[in-house]
Write a protein that holds these residues in place. Sequence first.
Motif: not given
Length: 187
Positions: A65-66, A62, A87, A83-84
């Motif tokens: 990616n960020a 994650l 996930a 995204e969190s």
Amino acid sequence: MYPLLVASLITVTIAVERFSLYRRSGTNMALIKAHLPQLLMDGEYCQATALCEKAGGIVGGLLTNAIAHRRVVNNLSEFLSGESIAAASRLKDHLNYVSAIVTIAPLLGLLGTVTGMINSFDVLSIAEGQPFAITGGVAEALVATAFGLLVAIVAMMIHVWLSQVVNRLISNIEMGASLCLTSIKED
């Protein structure tokens, strides 16, 4: 009994699959906490990316990616939030099935009890004068109840354990996102 057997197999299958996923999702959070904030504050994005990849797991992916998308997205906070959430959703997959089995298994056991008792009374009406003819149906009823309760108890233990692991992983995701957002240098 067959539906209870299927329910227990589903529970075990989900437990094994989730256990495997959760093992792969583990992240070395000590490494991230110790080094990532300073790397981000110093603008060392290549090193920060390498650190996140080394930490591995769901949080490492994650954050990698960020960091890679920090200049592309309009709002890094919203990007990390989305995204969190995605996930966390993947981590919670299939847990609702185990929860349903916890509820359904005792009901299936009770259904077996009822059908066993019905069979016992059918035997009793046919075999008058044979007091032991009813015991087969009563035994079937008790076995169904016991097995239903056993499946529910095991499924409940698995659900609680998996939920605890998911909560820990989600907490790590939130902590990693927070570290990233509070430490990243504005370009």
